[in-house]
Design an enzyme around this catalytic site. Sequence first.
Site, mmCIF file in Angstrom:
data_model
loop_
_atom_site.group_PDB
_atom_site.id
_atom_site.type_symbol
_atom_site.label_atom_id
_atom_site.label_comp_id
_atom_site.label_asym_id
_atom_site.label_seq_id
_atom_site.Cartn_x
_atom_site.Cartn_y
_atom_site.Cartn_z
ATOM 1 N N GLY A 1 -9.728 -32.847 28.058
ATOM 2 C CA GLY A 1 -10.782 -32.925 27.047
ATOM 3 C C GLY A 1 -11.403 -31.557 26.902
ATOM 4 O O GLY A 1 -11.700 -30.886 27.902
ATOM 5 N N SER B 1 -14.812 -30.998 28.778
ATOM 6 C CA SER B 1 -14.654 -30.980 30.231
ATOM 7 C C SER B 1 -13.889 -29.741 30.684
ATOM 8 O O SER B 1 -14.258 -29.093 31.674
ATOM 9 C CB SER B 1 -13.936 -32.247 30.700
ATOM 10 O OG SER B 1 -13.791 -32.243 32.106
ATOM 11 N N GLU C 1 -1.871 -14.162 21.955
ATOM 12 C CA GLU C 1 -1.400 -12.982 22.685
ATOM 13 C C GLU C 1 -1.885 -11.671 22.076
ATOM 14 O O GLU C 1 -1.737 -10.606 22.678
ATOM 15 C CB GLU C 1 0.123 -12.987 22.742
ATOM 16 C CG GLU C 1 0.795 -12.893 21.387
ATOM 17 C CD GLU C 1 2.293 -13.019 21.473
ATOM 18 O OE1 GLU C 1 2.962 -12.713 20.464
ATOM 19 O OE2 GLU C 1 2.797 -13.427 22.542
ATOM 20 N N LYS C 2 -2.522 -11.742 20.895
ATOM 21 C CA LYS C 2 -3.057 -10.533 20.251
ATOM 22 C C LYS C 2 -4.530 -10.316 20.581
ATOM 23 O O LYS C 2 -5.117 -9.324 20.123
ATOM 24 C CB LYS C 2 -2.857 -10.621 18.734
ATOM 25 C CG LYS C 2 -1.392 -10.576 18.304
ATOM 26 C CD LYS C 2 -1.233 -10.791 16.812
ATOM 27 C CE LYS C 2 -1.497 -12.233 16.435
ATOM 28 N NZ LYS C 2 -1.234 -12.513 14.994
ATOM 29 N N THR D 1 -1.499 -24.816 26.972
ATOM 30 C CA THR D 1 -2.508 -25.881 26.894
ATOM 31 C C THR D 1 -3.767 -25.464 27.647
ATOM 32 O O THR D 1 -3.703 -25.096 28.808
ATOM 33 C CB THR D 1 -1.979 -27.182 27.513
ATOM 34 O OG1 THR D 1 -0.672 -27.434 27.021
ATOM 35 C CG2 THR D 1 -2.886 -28.346 27.161
ATOM 36 N N ASP E 1 -9.740 -23.257 25.731
ATOM 37 C CA ASP E 1 -10.885 -23.743 26.512
ATOM 38 C C ASP E 1 -11.248 -22.760 27.616
ATOM 39 O O ASP E 1 -12.428 -22.535 27.905
ATOM 40 C CB ASP E 1 -10.562 -25.109 27.116
ATOM 41 C CG ASP E 1 -10.316 -26.166 26.057
ATOM 42 O OD1 ASP E 1 -10.874 -26.036 24.950
ATOM 43 O OD2 ASP E 1 -9.568 -27.114 26.337
#
EC number: 2.7.1.15
Length: 308
Positions: free
Chosen positions: A40, A43, A225-226, A251, A255
């Site tokens: 999430g 979280s 990656e930039k 993934t 966050d």
Amino acid sequence: MRAPVAVLGIFVADLAFRAPRLPLMGETILGQGFKDGPGGKGSNQAIAAARAGGDARMITRIGRDTFGDMAQKAWAADGIDTSAVAIDEHLPTGAAFIFVSTETGNNAIIVESGAAAKLSPADVVAAESVIRGSKVLITQFEQPVETAIAGLSLARRHGVITILNPAPALPVDDAIYALCDYVTPNETEAATLTGLKVETEAEALAAAKEFVRRGAKNALITLGEKGALLHGEAGTHRVPAFKVEKVVETTGAGDAFNGGFAVALAEGQSPVDAIRFGCATAGLSVQKPGTAPSMPTRTEIEAMLRAG
């Protein structure tokens, strides 16, 4: 003393499947790995902030079930304040299906928010003392938009720095941007929200200017990656990403960036230094599998910053 960061968002249990590709409709394929764990965006960002050295405070709703127990255990392990976490007696804790490509490390995700879909402005009001006592509030769009607006409004009223990570990208009234000290979309989200193509640095700057035109104090577009591009009251800056040996899984990288960025701002670092801190946090996270489990520690982040 750790810098206090409030995170308004959701928890879901991540159910991650690894395979070379997604199946076609009606097709079954064999996977090459499975893992479950805490997830999430809210979280993840709270865990990223806590490990990056912040005093993270989570504002959300979860169910009284196995996935809710997973949430409580994950937050306790990283010392996250859960005084503003409500337990829903009727709805289950949310879950997310995550496909991770074994070829590229890229991902595709389906999120069902569960109890957190009922996270409301009333929950924000109940968490006022947590928000008032924080230096930064960060929120997203996985919970209802009106709840995000309530959180940003309350934080602004108390002089708390506000960060909106507009993910997933949803059509919203421009009035929300006036509540944002920083809006932090990735390239895809920036394109969806502005209606502009965002494939080059020049196009990213045009999108950032559009967010500022709509009312945001600063637009910070993450470029993978930039690196990242900042435009607004803090000036215009392009901050490069850190080089990594191998990308294992992307993934949670966004966050990680947002959690690290929020902590650095809460500590009083300059916007550019805070972006570098966020880039280091994200660069470390993509070298490990998983979402919350991949969030790096403060020691790891500082080592990457020193290495340059």
